[in-house]
Write a protein that holds these residues in place. Structure first.
Motif, PDB file in Angstrom:
ATOM      1  N   UNK A  39      42.042  44.389   8.241  1.00 25.42           N
ATOM      2  CA  UNK A  39      42.841  44.658   7.048  1.00 25.42           C
ATOM      3  C   UNK A  39      43.227  46.128   6.930  1.00 25.42           C
ATOM      4  N   UNK A  40      42.295  47.007   7.254  1.00 27.07           N
ATOM      5  CA  UNK A  40      42.559  48.445   7.110  1.00 27.07           C
ATOM      6  C   UNK A  40      43.450  48.971   8.222  1.00 27.07           C
ATOM      7  N   UNK A  41      43.348  48.383   9.411  1.00 26.40           N
ATOM      8  CA  UNK A  41      44.156  48.843  10.530  1.00 26.40           C
ATOM      9  C   UNK A  41      43.573  50.050  11.237  1.00 26.40           C
ATOM     10  N   UNK A  42      42.743  50.784  10.564  1.00 26.80           N
ATOM     11  CA  UNK A  42      42.101  51.969  11.145  1.00 26.80           C
ATOM     12  C   UNK A  42      40.877  52.299  10.304  1.00 26.80           C
ATOM     13  N   UNK A  43      40.030  53.104  10.841  1.00 24.49           N
ATOM     14  CA  UNK A  43      38.845  53.505  10.071  1.00 24.49           C
ATOM     15  C   UNK A  43      39.212  54.687   9.182  1.00 24.49           C
ATOM     16  N   UNK A  44      39.980  54.400   8.166  1.00 25.90           N
ATOM     17  CA  UNK A  44      40.451  55.428   7.242  1.00 25.90           C
ATOM     18  C   UNK A  44      39.573  55.431   5.983  1.00 25.90           C
ATOM     19  N   UNK A  45      39.970  56.220   4.998  1.00 28.01           N
ATOM     20  CA  UNK A  45      39.151  56.333   3.789  1.00 28.01           C
ATOM     21  C   UNK A  45      39.112  55.018   3.009  1.00 28.01           C
ATOM     22  N   UNK A  46      40.211  54.272   2.991  1.00 26.05           N
ATOM     23  CA  UNK A  46      40.210  52.976   2.295  1.00 26.05           C
ATOM     24  C   UNK A  46      39.229  52.015   2.955  1.00 26.05           C
ATOM     25  N   UNK A  47      39.178  52.038   4.276  1.00 29.28           N
ATOM     26  CA  UNK A  47      38.235  51.198   5.026  1.00 29.28           C
ATOM     27  C   UNK A  47      36.792  51.579   4.678  1.00 29.28           C
ATOM     28  N   UNK A  48      36.493  52.873   4.691  1.00 30.31           N
ATOM     29  CA  UNK A  48      35.131  53.340   4.392  1.00 30.31           C
ATOM     30  C   UNK A  48      34.732  53.010   2.948  1.00 30.31           C
ATOM     31  N   UNK A  49      35.638  53.287   2.000  1.00 30.28           N
ATOM     32  CA  UNK A  49      35.331  53.027   0.592  1.00 30.28           C
ATOM     33  C   UNK A  49      35.198  51.532   0.318  1.00 30.28           C
ATOM     34  N   UNK A  50      36.033  50.716   0.944  1.00 32.08           N
ATOM     35  CA  UNK A  50      35.937  49.265   0.779  1.00 32.08           C
ATOM     36  C   UNK A  50      34.616  48.756   1.346  1.00 32.08           C
ATOM     37  N   UNK A  51      34.228  49.266   2.500  1.00 36.02           N
ATOM     38  CA  UNK A  51      32.953  48.876   3.095  1.00 36.02           C
ATOM     39  C   UNK A  51      31.773  49.271   2.224  1.00 36.02           C
ATOM     40  N   UNK A  52      31.816  50.483   1.670  1.00 36.15           N
ATOM     41  CA  UNK A  52      30.734  50.939   0.790  1.00 36.15           C
ATOM     42  C   UNK A  52      30.643  50.077  -0.474  1.00 36.15           C
ATOM     43  N   UNK A  53      31.792  49.741  -1.044  1.00 38.28           N
ATOM     44  CA  UNK A  53      31.807  48.899  -2.240  1.00 38.28           C
ATOM     45  C   UNK A  53      31.296  47.494  -1.927  1.00 38.28           C
TER      46      UNK A  53
END
Length: 151
Positions: free
Chosen positions: A93-107
């Motif tokens: 979904x994120x397409x890359x390990x960006x900040x949205x990916x990291x924050x979504x994973x943390x949440x």
């Protein structure tokens, strides 16, 4: 034949009916001078405020849609038939390990810990130890939290 032409009635005033109707339906009073028309007032709440979906909410929503479309897996990042585990869906979904990916994973991990205990150190270990219904419940709650937090 003996016909009387005098009735003995009292003669009436011909304007009597006109005056009676004036009492019942008086003439309208002269109109007050017209005031200039006020500009139309548009209420401020006429248009609901636009709420944009935050990057974390979008990533989580897209990842859950990916799981719905391709299937959910445990024990592997990507199943040969295309199903993915939770972390694999996040990456897709994120397409890359960006900040949205990291924050979504943390949440997502934070919500997994809320629902299933604090012992989970990673999304893959939590994903592999629970049923599909339990995993979906965490995803849906994480999406609602991201929406509420507007992130």
């Amino acid at each position: 034949m003996n016909t009387r032409t005098e009735t003995g009635f009292t003669p009436i005033d011909p304007d009597l009916y006109a005056r009676a109707f004036q009492f019942l339906d008086p003439a309208p009073e002269p109109a007050a001078p017209a005031l200039p028309a006020a500009p139309a007032q548009v209420p401020l709440t006429a248009v609901p405020p636009v709420r944009l979906t935050g990057p974390v909410e979008k990533t989580l929503t897209d990842a859950l849609a990916f799981l719905d479309t391709h299937g959910w897996a445990r024990g592997t990042l990507i199943h040969p038939e295309g199903a993915r585990c939770s972390i694999g869906a996040l990456r897709a979904a994120a397409g890359a390990r960006n900040s949205a990916y990291c924050d979504a994973g943390n949440l997502l991990l934070d919500e997994a810990r809320r629902q299933h205990g604090t012992k989970w150190q990673s999304i893959p270990s939590w994903n592999d130890s629970h049923t599909g219904a339990q995993v979906r419940s965490v995803w849906e709650t994480a999406i609602r939290r991201a929406h509420h937090l507007n992130i």
